[in-house]
Each structure stands twice: as structure tokens, then as C-alpha cells.
Design a protein around this motif. Structure first.
Motif, PDB file in Angstrom:
ATOM      1  N   ALA A   1      30.900  41.528  42.676  1.00 20.21           N
ATOM      2  CA  ALA A   1      32.299  41.464  43.138  1.00 20.21           C
ATOM      3  C   ALA A   1      32.491  40.283  44.087  1.00 20.21           C
ATOM      4  O   ALA A   1      33.448  39.505  43.942  1.00 20.21           O
ATOM      5  CB  ALA A   1      32.692  42.766  43.827  1.00 20.21           C
ATOM      6  N   VAL A   2      31.572  40.126  45.045  1.00 18.46           N
ATOM      7  CA  VAL A   2      31.681  39.012  45.996  1.00 18.46           C
ATOM      8  C   VAL A   2      31.587  37.674  45.268  1.00 18.46           C
ATOM      9  O   VAL A   2      32.362  36.749  45.545  1.00 18.46           O
ATOM     10  CB  VAL A   2      30.587  39.114  47.091  1.00 18.46           C
ATOM     11  N   ASN A   3      30.659  37.583  44.321  1.00 19.73           N
ATOM     12  CA  ASN A   3      30.504  36.304  43.624  1.00 19.73           C
ATOM     13  C   ASN A   3      31.734  35.957  42.782  1.00 19.73           C
ATOM     14  O   ASN A   3      32.130  34.797  42.718  1.00 19.73           O
ATOM     15  CB  ASN A   3      29.243  36.317  42.743  1.00 19.73           C
ATOM     16  N   SER A   4      32.338  36.968  42.157  1.00 24.01           N
ATOM     17  CA  SER A   4      33.537  36.658  41.369  1.00 24.01           C
ATOM     18  C   SER A   4      34.713  36.319  42.290  1.00 24.01           C
ATOM     19  O   SER A   4      35.511  35.435  41.984  1.00 24.01           O
ATOM     20  CB  SER A   4      33.880  37.789  40.392  1.00 24.01           C
ATOM     21  N   LEU A   5      34.795  36.982  43.437  1.00 24.61           N
ATOM     22  CA  LEU A   5      35.844  36.636  44.411  1.00 24.61           C
ATOM     23  C   LEU A   5      35.640  35.211  44.940  1.00 24.61           C
ATOM     24  O   LEU A   5      36.599  34.445  45.082  1.00 24.61           O
ATOM     25  CB  LEU A   5      35.830  37.624  45.586  1.00 24.61           C
ATOM     26  N   ALA A   6      34.380  34.870  45.213  1.00 26.27           N
ATOM     27  CA  ALA A   6      34.078  33.523  45.726  1.00 26.27           C
ATOM     28  C   ALA A   6      34.428  32.462  44.672  1.00 26.27           C
ATOM     29  O   ALA A   6      34.958  31.393  45.000  1.00 26.27           O
ATOM     30  CB  ALA A   6      32.607  33.423  46.123  1.00 26.27           C
ATOM     31  N   TYR A   7      34.143  32.797  43.411  1.00 28.60           N
ATOM     32  CA  TYR A   7      34.482  31.868  42.320  1.00 28.60           C
ATOM     33  C   TYR A   7      35.996  31.680  42.216  1.00 28.60           C
ATOM     34  O   TYR A   7      36.502  30.559  42.116  1.00 28.60           O
ATOM     35  CB  TYR A   7      33.916  32.416  41.008  1.00 28.60           C
ATOM     36  N   GLU A   8      36.721  32.797  42.260  1.00 29.22           N
ATOM     37  CA  GLU A   8      38.197  32.730  42.185  1.00 29.22           C
ATOM     38  C   GLU A   8      38.758  31.951  43.366  1.00 29.22           C
ATOM     39  O   GLU A   8      39.686  31.147  43.209  1.00 29.22           O
ATOM     40  CB  GLU A   8      38.793  34.139  42.195  1.00 29.22           C
ATOM     41  N   ALA A   9      38.220  32.226  44.549  1.00 29.07           N
ATOM     42  CA  ALA A   9      38.739  31.561  45.752  1.00 29.07           C
ATOM     43  C   ALA A   9      38.516  30.055  45.674  1.00 29.07           C
ATOM     44  O   ALA A   9      39.422  29.264  45.964  1.00 29.07           O
ATOM     45  CB  ALA A   9      38.066  32.138  46.995  1.00 29.07           C
ATOM     46  N   GLU A  10      37.313  29.658  45.256  1.00 28.54           N
ATOM     47  CA  GLU A  10      37.006  28.229  45.165  1.00 28.54           C
ATOM     48  C   GLU A  10      37.925  27.556  44.143  1.00 28.54           C
ATOM     49  O   GLU A  10      38.445  26.458  44.381  1.00 28.54           O
ATOM     50  CB  GLU A  10      35.533  28.040  44.780  1.00 28.54           C
TER      51      GLU A  10
END
Lengths: 147, 147
Positions: free
Chosen positions: B69-78
Motif C-alpha cells: 500500500a505504501v509503495n503504491s501510494l508513493a508511486y502515485e504521489a511521485e
């Protein structure tokens, strides 16, 4: 196309102002993109991004790009609500796998074509054989390699 | 793999607590996923989603899914920081177009193969001809049709 601005709904605040229980003024940044008849659209982006962050993003982009920005935020928010772990990154992952599978199938079909041609000793120029897409495959630097 | 929890950095709060200037306790929900040596990861998700929304999403999902979840959020945010208008939805759009192009190329190559076979009056069974991917094309209900 952008919906009518808040001034068109003199008796009805936009979905954002209604949700936030505040007065919807004529310069409301949300009003053109969150009409009162689509309350879920704002509720979703508010829940995932927060009204303040959505407002900041809208201020950052050119007015003619704001509707696209809102629509992509609404898409991301809905995807995250449906799938809290992967959100719309899950769709990227599925599409990347599909691209890889199609590229492999295309290569195999081209190989079949070439094999056929050589079996019959025919010239192959008229059949050519296609190379997969012009953008260098499924990992154009846009891809998600996280899993 | 999840990074060490906050307790492993006795003298260093996790990137989230450092950013938010708060004490990093042993039960910090961010600490396992936002190590102090990756300050940008938290700064990005905070800027796009807000710490509170990230925390809510983490609480909603099972502990073993939190890193994804964190990695997909970080990807979306970037992606959103790079492209405030389309964010990672831009990648979905590119991939959808690529899938459609590959499917068309595959269909054309299969047609070439069949044409070749009929030209030579040969049996085509050994060459078959492939159908494009098994998931029903680029619009599996995950696709973005916004533009």
C-alpha cells in the motif's frame, strides 16, 4: 467539458462546498468541476487526497487543464477506495503484464510467419513481419515496477 | 520487504515523525515503511495525500499488505508531483493505447499468416494464429476512459 460554475446554481452550493458546509462563492475553485448533482465525486477525492490538497493541485495547473486534473484525481480516488492496497497502480500492473504478453505473442506469430515463408522457400517481403509497438515496450519509464 | 521499525533507529525518528516533528513511538504506524534514510518518500505522500489519509489507509489494510500500500501510494504521489494534471493516470492512458496498438498488430500479423497459408494452399493447423491476450483487451474494467 467543465460543468457550469457555482453561479449557475444560485440556490445550490457546489458539491464541495455542500460537503464542507461552507458558503459557495462565485470564485469557488471547486464549483466548475464538482457540480451539486455529483456529490460522490467530491466525497471520494476529499477522502483520499483531502480538500486542501485537491485545491492546491487545482491552483498549480492552468485553468484549461483543471477538468482533466479533477477527472484523473477522481479516477485515482475511486480506484483507491475500491482497492486500498494498490489503487489504480493495480491497473498499471495489469496493463504492463498484458503488454508483455501481447509483445511475446506478436514475436511468436512473426516467427511463425517467417518459418512458414522459409518452409515454402517463398519470398517474405510482402509479408514483412511486424515489430511490436513503437514506444519501446511496456516499460517506457512510466511503468510501475514495484511488484 | 518492510524496513526496520522505529525501534531500530533509537536515535533517529522515522521519516514521517521527523517530517511531522513529533516523537516516534514504538507503535508508530509509519515507521516500518518510512525509514529515516528515505525522507522524500514520506514528503511526497504527505504532500499529495496528507499524513492523516495515509495513516487511515494503512489502518484499513492488513499488516502484511501495508508495504505494498505504501509503495503504491508513493508511486502515485511521485507521478502526481511530476505531472499534476494526469498523475499516474497518464501511464494508464499510454499503456491502454499500447495494448490497443499491439492487439491490432497481432490481428494483422495473424491475417498475414492466414493469407500466406491460403496462397500456398497449405494446411494452417500447425501455425494456428494467435488471438490477442486472454483478458479481453485493454479495457478490462480497469481502464481509464477519461481522455
Amino acid at each position: 467539458m467543465a460543468s457550469s460554475s457555482c453561479t449557475s446554481y444560485a440556490n445550490s452550493p457546489c458539491a464541495a462546498c455542500k460537503f464542507l458546509r461552507r458558503k459557495c462563492t462565485s470564485d469557488c475553485v471547486f464549483a466548475p468541476y464538482f457540480p451539486p448533482e455529483e456529490p460522490t465525486k467530491f466525497a471520494n477525492v476529499h477522502r483520499i487526497f483531502g480538500a486542501s490538497n485537491v485545491s492546491k493541485i487545482l491552483q498549480e495547473v492552468e485553468p484549461h487543464q483543471r477538468e482533466d486534473a479533477v477527472n484523473s484525481l477522481a479516477y485515482e480516488a475511486e480506484a483507491r477506495l475500491k482497492d486500498p492496497v494498490y489503487g489504480c497502480v493495480g491497473a498499471i500492473s495489469i496493463l504492463q503484464r498484458q503488454v508483455i504478453r501481447l509483445q511475446r505473442e506478436l514475436e511468436e506469430t512473426n516467427a511463425d510467419l517467417m518459418r512458414y515463408a522459409s518452409c515454402f522457400g517463398a519470398e517474405t517481403t510482402s509479408f514483412g513481419g511486424r515489430k511490436s509497438g513503437g514506444r519501446g515496450g511496456g516499460r517506457d519509464g512510466e511503468g510501475y515496477g514495484g511488484y
